[in-house]
Design a protein around this motif. Structure first.
Motif, PDB file in Angstrom:
ATOM      1  N   ALA A 185      -7.802  72.874  56.976  1.00  0.00           N
ATOM      2  CA  ALA A 185      -8.366  71.657  56.403  1.00  0.00           C
ATOM      3  C   ALA A 185      -9.428  71.988  55.357  1.00  0.00           C
ATOM      4  O   ALA A 185      -9.465  71.371  54.281  1.00  0.00           O
ATOM      5  N   LYS A 193      -6.678  68.955  47.845  1.00  0.00           N
ATOM      6  CA  LYS A 193      -5.655  68.182  48.575  1.00  0.00           C
ATOM      7  C   LYS A 193      -6.304  66.978  49.239  1.00  0.00           C
ATOM      8  O   LYS A 193      -7.398  67.069  49.782  1.00  0.00           O
ATOM      9  N   THR A 195      -5.436  63.221  51.716  1.00  0.00           N
ATOM     10  CA  THR A 195      -4.488  62.652  52.660  1.00  0.00           C
ATOM     11  C   THR A 195      -4.985  61.294  53.133  1.00  0.00           C
ATOM     12  O   THR A 195      -6.039  60.812  52.717  1.00  0.00           O
ATOM     13  N   GLN A 199      -0.221  59.536  56.421  1.00  0.00           N
ATOM     14  CA  GLN A 199       0.355  60.854  56.136  1.00  0.00           C
ATOM     15  C   GLN A 199       0.173  61.795  57.325  1.00  0.00           C
ATOM     16  O   GLN A 199       1.054  62.596  57.634  1.00  0.00           O
ATOM     17  N   ALA A 200      -0.974  61.705  57.991  1.00  0.00           N
ATOM     18  CA  ALA A 200      -1.215  62.545  59.168  1.00  0.00           C
ATOM     19  C   ALA A 200      -0.158  62.269  60.243  1.00  0.00           C
ATOM     20  O   ALA A 200       0.416  63.197  60.833  1.00  0.00           O
ATOM     21  N   HIS A 203       3.428  63.475  58.923  1.00  0.00           N
ATOM     22  CA  HIS A 203       3.572  64.933  58.963  1.00  0.00           C
ATOM     23  C   HIS A 203       3.755  65.405  60.407  1.00  0.00           C
ATOM     24  O   HIS A 203       4.542  66.325  60.667  1.00  0.00           O
ATOM     25  N   THR A 235      -0.182  69.738  64.011  1.00  0.00           N
ATOM     26  CA  THR A 235       0.014  69.206  62.660  1.00  0.00           C
ATOM     27  C   THR A 235      -0.898  68.012  62.404  1.00  0.00           C
ATOM     28  O   THR A 235      -1.518  67.898  61.344  1.00  0.00           O
ATOM     29  N   LYS A 238      -4.527  69.093  61.734  1.00  0.00           N
ATOM     30  CA  LYS A 238      -4.752  69.620  60.393  1.00  0.00           C
ATOM     31  C   LYS A 238      -5.118  68.490  59.427  1.00  0.00           C
ATOM     32  O   LYS A 238      -6.114  68.570  58.703  1.00  0.00           O
ATOM     33  N   TYR A 239      -4.309  67.458  59.431  1.00  0.00           N
ATOM     34  CA  TYR A 239      -4.508  66.366  58.483  1.00  0.00           C
ATOM     35  C   TYR A 239      -5.674  65.462  58.887  1.00  0.00           C
ATOM     36  O   TYR A 239      -6.368  64.910  58.020  1.00  0.00           O
TER      37      TYR A 239
END
Length: 249
Positions: A185, A193, A195, A199-200, A203, A235, A238-239
């Motif tokens: 991140a 980048k 988000t 999107q989180a 993904h 995943t 991360k977002y």
């Protein structure tokens, strides 16, 4: 000038380091350990096992750790090995042949992953390929996390395999999850980048579909299901962390 140096990155690897060095000595007597500040007896064990140990402060950059090793050897060839990895007999012979042939090539190796005490054949921990053997001066590593080497030489596949005994407990899985998602991140944010919450979610769902169905994690039974569900959380984290950094700014 040395022919081959085996480089091992460590931090608190006392459970693995002696076996790793013993295995690495099958291809070279020059074993270089780059330690990032172990608080256990990793360093002493490595020295006793016959390795050279050099300290580099951990700055959350795996590529920088690997590139730093090049400043501490003048060997013609470099082989990278993680502390929880072992070369099998066929790979040992392949490495020796490649180094003796001394061609301008880098070499990819098939890796078999055993995580949580289970040998995975598909999905998240399914067999993968890693490029690990290079000529000095012909490559460099990039990316802070999930680092990879950029090499100007053609890449060939070696016979044999790396046996990778990673994260034997769920506690260690979650420790790595916390560490890697944070690094990802921060690096993604630094590279511009952006988000959002949707999107989180997308993904995370897409990651599950990929590893459980497309990569056939379903064929690894209960363990395949468990690690695929964990991949959803990994995943998403991360977002979500990227989004938190984004909102804090």
């Amino acid at each position: 000038m040395k022919k081959l140096t085996v480089v091992i990155l460590t931090k608190n690897e006392s459970a693995n380091i002696v076996d790793c060095i013993t295995n690495a000595k099958e291809v070279s007597e020059d074993i270089l350990v780059i330690d990032s500040g172990s608080s256990d007896d990793t360093v002493q064990l490595a020295k006793t096992a016959g390795a050279r140990v050099v300290y580099r402060k951990w700055d959350e950059d795996f590529a920088a750790q690997r590139n730093f090793a090049l400043e501490n050897t003048d060997a013609e060839w470099i082989l990278y090995l993680d502390a929880d990895e072992r070369l099998n007999d066929k790979l040992i012979e392949s490495v020796k042949i490649a180094v003796n042939d001394n061609k301008n090539e880098c070499y990819e190796i098939r890796r078999i992953n055993c995580a949580l005490g289970y040998p995975f054949h598909h999905g998240v921990y399914g067999p993968d390929k890693v490029v690990r053997l290079f000529k000095q001066g012909h490559f460099q590593y990039v990316n802070k996390i999930h680092e990879h080497a950029e090499c100007k030489d053609p890449c060939k596949m070696l016979s044999g395999e790396i046996e990778h005994y990673t994260t034997p407990t769920w506690e260690q899985v979650w420790q790595k999850t916390e560490q890697y998602t944070t690094i990802w991140a921060e690096n993604a944010s630094a590279n511009g980048k952006r988000t959002n919450i949707w999107q989180a979610y997308m993904h995370a769902i897409g990651g599950f579909v990929k590893v459980y169905f497309f990569q056939l994690g379903i064929l690894d039974g209960v363990m395949g299901w468990k690690v695929s569900i964990h991949h959803v959380k990994y995943t998403y984290m991360k977002y979500a962390k990227l989004l938190a950094i984004q909102r804090s700014k």
